[in-house]
Design a protein around this motif. Structure first.
Motif, PDB file in Angstrom:
ATOM      1  N   LEU A  25       6.228  76.399  67.644  1.00  0.00           N
ATOM      2  CA  LEU A  25       6.049  77.601  67.065  1.00  0.00           C
ATOM      3  C   LEU A  25       5.669  78.763  67.728  1.00  0.00           C
ATOM      4  N   PHE A  26       4.686  78.572  68.726  1.00  0.00           N
ATOM      5  CA  PHE A  26       4.508  79.566  69.416  1.00  0.00           C
ATOM      6  C   PHE A  26       5.557  79.770  70.681  1.00  0.00           C
ATOM      7  N   LEU A  27       6.150  78.823  71.056  1.00  0.00           N
ATOM      8  CA  LEU A  27       7.454  79.148  71.865  1.00  0.00           C
ATOM      9  C   LEU A  27       8.418  79.929  71.274  1.00  0.00           C
ATOM     10  N   GLU A  28       8.833  79.579  69.992  1.00  0.00           N
ATOM     11  CA  GLU A  28       9.550  80.693  69.282  1.00  0.00           C
ATOM     12  C   GLU A  28       9.088  82.014  69.221  1.00  0.00           C
ATOM     13  N   LEU A  29       7.795  82.171  69.104  1.00  0.00           N
ATOM     14  CA  LEU A  29       7.439  83.595  69.054  1.00  0.00           C
ATOM     15  C   LEU A  29       7.546  84.171  70.489  1.00  0.00           C
ATOM     16  N   ILE A  30       7.291  83.442  71.640  1.00  0.00           N
ATOM     17  CA  ILE A  30       7.483  83.908  72.694  1.00  0.00           C
ATOM     18  C   ILE A  30       9.119  84.175  73.118  1.00  0.00           C
ATOM     19  N   ASP A  31       9.951  83.434  72.550  1.00  0.00           N
ATOM     20  CA  ASP A  31      11.521  83.807  72.611  1.00  0.00           C
ATOM     21  C   ASP A  31      11.870  85.040  72.111  1.00  0.00           C
ATOM     22  N   TRP A  32      11.200  85.406  70.785  1.00  0.00           N
ATOM     23  CA  TRP A  32      11.394  86.414  70.196  1.00  0.00           C
ATOM     24  C   TRP A  32      10.886  87.729  71.075  1.00  0.00           C
ATOM     25  N   ASN A  66      -4.291  66.672  56.556  1.00  0.00           N
ATOM     26  CA  ASN A  66      -4.998  67.742  55.783  1.00  0.00           C
ATOM     27  C   ASN A  66      -5.785  68.770  56.663  1.00  0.00           C
ATOM     28  N   THR A  67      -4.759  69.185  57.545  1.00  0.00           N
ATOM     29  CA  THR A  67      -5.278  70.340  58.311  1.00  0.00           C
ATOM     30  C   THR A  67      -5.204  71.645  57.851  1.00  0.00           C
ATOM     31  N   PHE A  68      -6.158  72.441  57.650  1.00  0.00           N
ATOM     32  CA  PHE A  68      -6.027  73.761  57.272  1.00  0.00           C
ATOM     33  C   PHE A  68      -7.023  74.492  58.278  1.00  0.00           C
ATOM     34  N   ALA A  69      -6.349  74.957  59.352  1.00  0.00           N
ATOM     35  CA  ALA A  69      -6.989  75.979  60.284  1.00  0.00           C
ATOM     36  C   ALA A  69      -6.116  76.750  61.120  1.00  0.00           C
ATOM     37  N   PRO A  70      -6.735  77.732  61.802  1.00  0.00           N
ATOM     38  CA  PRO A  70      -5.759  78.952  62.143  1.00  0.00           C
ATOM     39  C   PRO A  70      -4.853  78.362  63.458  1.00  0.00           C
ATOM     40  N   SER A  71      -3.768  78.460  63.373  1.00  0.00           N
ATOM     41  CA  SER A  71      -3.049  78.078  64.392  1.00  0.00           C
ATOM     42  C   SER A  71      -2.957  79.116  65.698  1.00  0.00           C
ATOM     43  N   ARG A  72      -2.234  78.814  66.669  1.00  0.00           N
ATOM     44  CA  ARG A  72      -2.152  79.706  67.714  1.00  0.00           C
ATOM     45  C   ARG A  72      -1.535  81.107  67.322  1.00  0.00           C
ATOM     46  N   VAL A  73      -0.158  80.671  66.851  1.00  0.00           N
ATOM     47  CA  VAL A  73       0.988  81.871  66.211  1.00  0.00           C
ATOM     48  C   VAL A  73      -0.147  82.961  65.447  1.00  0.00           C
ATOM     49  N   GLU A  74      -0.855  82.442  64.484  1.00  0.00           N
ATOM     50  CA  GLU A  74      -1.577  83.326  63.441  1.00  0.00           C
ATOM     51  C   GLU A  74      -2.530  84.007  64.129  1.00  0.00           C
ATOM     52  N   LEU A  75      -3.345  83.272  65.395  1.00  0.00           N
ATOM     53  CA  LEU A  75      -4.386  83.981  66.113  1.00  0.00           C
ATOM     54  C   LEU A  75      -3.547  85.039  66.852  1.00  0.00           C
ATOM     55  N   LYS A 123      15.088  86.475  63.835  1.00  0.00           N
ATOM     56  CA  LYS A 123      15.316  85.615  62.473  1.00  0.00           C
ATOM     57  C   LYS A 123      14.955  84.109  62.721  1.00  0.00           C
ATOM     58  N   LYS A 124      15.047  83.352  63.865  1.00  0.00           N
ATOM     59  CA  LYS A 124      14.605  82.137  63.825  1.00  0.00           C
ATOM     60  C   LYS A 124      13.135  81.726  63.839  1.00  0.00           C
ATOM     61  N   PHE A 125      12.493  82.654  64.368  1.00  0.00           N
ATOM     62  CA  PHE A 125      10.906  82.615  64.335  1.00  0.00           C
ATOM     63  C   PHE A 125      10.496  82.770  62.966  1.00  0.00           C
ATOM     64  N   GLU A 126      10.992  83.958  62.463  1.00  0.00           N
ATOM     65  CA  GLU A 126      10.467  84.178  61.014  1.00  0.00           C
ATOM     66  C   GLU A 126      10.829  83.183  59.851  1.00  0.00           C
ATOM     67  N   ARG A 127      12.009  82.356  60.240  1.00  0.00           N
ATOM     68  CA  ARG A 127      12.043  81.229  59.174  1.00  0.00           C
ATOM     69  C   ARG A 127      11.116  80.200  59.579  1.00  0.00           C
ATOM     70  N   SER A 128      10.974  80.074  60.770  1.00  0.00           N
ATOM     71  CA  SER A 128       9.960  78.889  61.115  1.00  0.00           C
ATOM     72  C   SER A 128       8.473  79.162  60.712  1.00  0.00           C
ATOM     73  N   PHE A 129       8.167  80.714  60.738  1.00  0.00           N
ATOM     74  CA  PHE A 129       6.731  80.894  60.558  1.00  0.00           C
ATOM     75  C   PHE A 129       6.787  80.875  59.127  1.00  0.00           C
ATOM     76  N   TYR A 140       5.591  76.952  83.147  1.00  0.00           N
ATOM     77  CA  TYR A 140       4.587  77.466  82.361  1.00  0.00           C
ATOM     78  C   TYR A 140       4.835  77.109  80.855  1.00  0.00           C
ATOM     79  N   LEU A 141       6.290  77.191  80.324  1.00  0.00           N
ATOM     80  CA  LEU A 141       6.482  77.015  79.184  1.00  0.00           C
ATOM     81  C   LEU A 141       6.144  75.473  78.639  1.00  0.00           C
ATOM     82  N   LYS A 142       6.363  74.587  79.622  1.00  0.00           N
ATOM     83  CA  LYS A 142       6.179  73.213  79.309  1.00  0.00           C
ATOM     84  C   LYS A 142       4.619  73.142  79.049  1.00  0.00           C
ATOM     85  N   GLU A 143       3.545  73.916  79.666  1.00  0.00           N
ATOM     86  CA  GLU A 143       2.240  73.544  79.718  1.00  0.00           C
ATOM     87  C   GLU A 143       1.840  73.985  78.235  1.00  0.00           C
ATOM     88  N   CYS A 144       2.544  74.923  77.463  1.00  0.00           N
ATOM     89  CA  CYS A 144       2.188  75.523  76.221  1.00  0.00           C
ATOM     90  C   CYS A 144       2.311  74.325  75.061  1.00  0.00           C
TER      91      CYS A 144
END
Length: 607
Positions: free
Chosen positions: A519-526, A573-582, A541-547, A511-515
């Motif tokens: 950055l989202f996987l770091e959120l999941i790890d937290w 020049n991609t300015f769009a919502p990421s999965r993490v922000e969403l 701390k790891k996620f917060e630094r990456s975020f 399931y993790l590989k399918e993602c």
């Protein structure tokens, strides 16, 4: 013994002679400023007692060029011309992206090193970085700018402090050749304060005032250190700026005078005191390519290769001694913008100037008599009899060098580049930005950029209806899902491989590989540290630094859009919502969101 004494005496005399030669050399300081037009430096204005105006200090002792033109509307090509004495079509740097100035190019900075000067370049920020190739010949090229959420540039005040430190600890009493690049005036939403602690209003004029005072402090330091008389100080604008938007023109491709006629003041070094300070103006047309040749002349090199008889350049060295220009008034000066070609929005755009005639090489050429039509609002017929010979000459030269007629970018480009800097960068205007983006996106429904930008600002503004509708209409289920969840719509579901990890009881590796979203996987790890068998605090701390790095990159992308996409950023020049922000905006993650966004403000202090 006599032979030893004679040898020692000769060595001593040689060292003394070498020292005298070194001390006889005068230094060069060039301050290059984005968006500083000729109109921004008023040398006729009376300054009151106690006024801290760097412009005024320079005006009193400088030669002022009232008709100086930049060879390009973009910073890196213009600086390349200043350092080589060549037009962009000759040195091949046409925009702010890679590969930059070629290693085989011969720069005045390299000549300075060969002639015993200490050399340094201090950049205030994007787009002038080492990858531009402008670092060649500089012992120190300081582009160590660390952007943060409050500022993406280093103001002249701080850049000057770095330069003065280098002058004290590295250059010492040696002659120096230094450039300070200042993008300050472009950042009209930066808060500045007066000496009395009063906050200035957010405007271009306030940035000019702040820059003027910082320039004063720098020049005053040079005077106090006894370096002023032995230094040629040059203040030059790399581009002008649009006071009002010109209909049908993008600021990046506008070749009218308001965007190409720049400030140029040169305060010459003096080996001995004059009875009166140099103070005169030159009204003949000059190009910043001429300034490039002047730097070589100041460094003792007068025979340059690469001059072009069709677009001749001339050293300005002579008019630093006498207010009489010795070049023909009708010589041709070339101006260009490579922005459209860089962004795949169209071809190069070029214009040619001769005396008071401006010819803009558009698909439908525009011709202006700048003497009679100062603001260039009344184009002339191409067959205007009074200037027909000049028009024919300019057309012929542009054809000879195969500069294509410029075709305006398509309607999508014109639409998405139409919003002003302040709309993008002022927090109190973000609601209006969303309103404008929705309107523009409706007018250009096929524009992926406008779609992404609208969704991002809708998320920022928590406009869930807009986010949901954009997701539904464009089949972007993650946007639709987050919008529906915040609108408390029942049966809101998502099949997104990443978002489903938030609620899975078992987190199998498949399931993790399918993602596939690091950055989202770091959120999941937290958030799912207990399930993953990880330290929750370490993963937080790891996620917060990456975020933080991701969000800072997003802000840089946003600023680049506001600047007209003139920066060569690290990714598309991609300015769009990421999965993490969403995901962080899901109602059930409200506390997590608060913690993650709070960390953005505190993580720098921890570092």
């Amino acid at each position: 013994m006599q032979r030893i004494i004679l040898t020692f005496t000769l060595i001593l005399l040689s060292l003394v002679q070498l020292s005298c030669q070194t001390n006889d050399k005068t230094s060069i300081l060039l301050i290059a400023v984005d968006e500083l037009s000729v109109a921004d430096v008023n040398c006729n204005q009376e300054q009151g007692a106690g006024s801290r105006s760097g412009f005024h200090l320079l005006c009193k002792e400088s030669v002022r060029f009232t008709h100086a033109y930049t060879p390009s509307t973009l910073s890196v090509p213009t600086l390349s011309s200043v350092l080589t004495g060549l037009y962009p079509f000759q040195h091949k740097v046409r925009h702010n992206g890679g590969p930059g100035l070629a290693a085989e190019a011969d720069l005045s900075s390299e000549l300075a090193v060969r002639n015993g000067y200490r050399t340094s370049f201090f950049s205030g920020g994007a787009p002038v970085f080492r990858k531009s190739g402008l670092n060649q010949g500089f012992e120190l090229f300081d582009d160590n700018i660390v952007p943060n959420f409050n500022s993406f540039f280093r103001p002249l005040k701080k850049t000057s402090a770095q330069f003065l430190q280098w002058l004290k600890h590295d250059a010492g009493s040696s002659p120096f050749f230094s450039i300070l690049y200042a993008p300050d005036l472009a950042y009209t939403t930066t808060v500045t304060t007066t000496d009395l602690g009063e906050t200035r209003n957010l405007s271009f004029e306030s940035q000019v005032d702040e820059f003027d005072e910082s320039l004063y402090d720098l020049l005053k330091q040079l005077k106090e250190q006894g370096r002023w008389d032995k230094t040629t100080v040059i203040l030059v604008g790399l581009s002008g700026h649009n006071v009002e938007e010109r209909s049908g023109e993008l600021s990046t491709t506008n070749l009218h005078s308001e965007n190409t006629q720049v400030a140029l003041l040169i305060k010459p070094a003096q080996s001995k005191k004059r009875d009166e300070a140099i103070y005169w103006k030159i009204d003949q047309n000059v190009s910043l390519v001429d300034l490039g040749r002047t730097l070589y002349d100041l460094l003792g090199e007068t025979n340059l290769d690469g001059d072009n008889s069709d677009f001749p350049s001339h050293s300005l060295f002579g008019v630093l001694k006498s207010p009489v220009a010795h070049w023909p008034e009708d010589r041709t000066i070339l101006v260009e913008s490579g922005w459209a070609a860089w962004r795949n929005a169209g071809p190069m755009k070029t214009a040619a100037i001769s005396n008071h005639v401006l010819y803009i090489n558009d698909e439908k050429p525009k011709l202006y008599n700048t003497l009679l039509d100062r603001f260039e609002v009344n184009p002339l017929p191409l067959l205007q009899e009074s200037i027909l010979p000049t028009t024919t000459k300019l057309q012929g030269l542009l054809r000879k060098y195969q500069f294509p007629a410029y075709i305006d970018p398509n309607s999508e480009w014109m639409t998405k580049m139409s919003l002003p800097f302040s709309r993008w960068m002022r927090a109190d205007q973000e609601a209006l930005l969303l309103r404008d983006l929705k309107r523009l996106s409706n007018n250009q429904p096929r524009s992926l950029d406008l779609l992404n930008w609208t969704a991002q600002i809708a998320l920022n503004q928590k406009d869930w209806d807009t986010l949901k509708n954009l997701g539904t209409k464009n089949k972007i289920t993650v946007w639709q899902y987050v919008g529906e969840k915040n609108l408390n719509i029942k049966n809101a579901k998502t099949s997104d491989a990443c978002l489903t990890l938030l609620t899975m009881k078992e987190l199998e590796s498949s399931y993790l590989k399918e993602c596939g979203d690091p950055l989202f996987l770091e959120l999941i790890d937290w958030l799912r540290a207990d399930v993953r068998g990880l330290s929750k605090e370490t993963q937080r701390k790891k996620f917060e630094r990456s975020f933080k790095n991701y969000m800072l990159d997003q802000e840089i992308q946003r600023a680049n859009i506001a600047m007209g996409l003139t920066w060569d950023t690290s990714r598309d020049n991609t300015f769009a919502p990421s999965r993490v922000e969403l995901a962080l905006h899901l109602p059930e993650l409200a506390k997590v969101r608060a913690q993650a966004y709070k960390a953005l403000a505190t993580i720098d202090e921890e570092d």
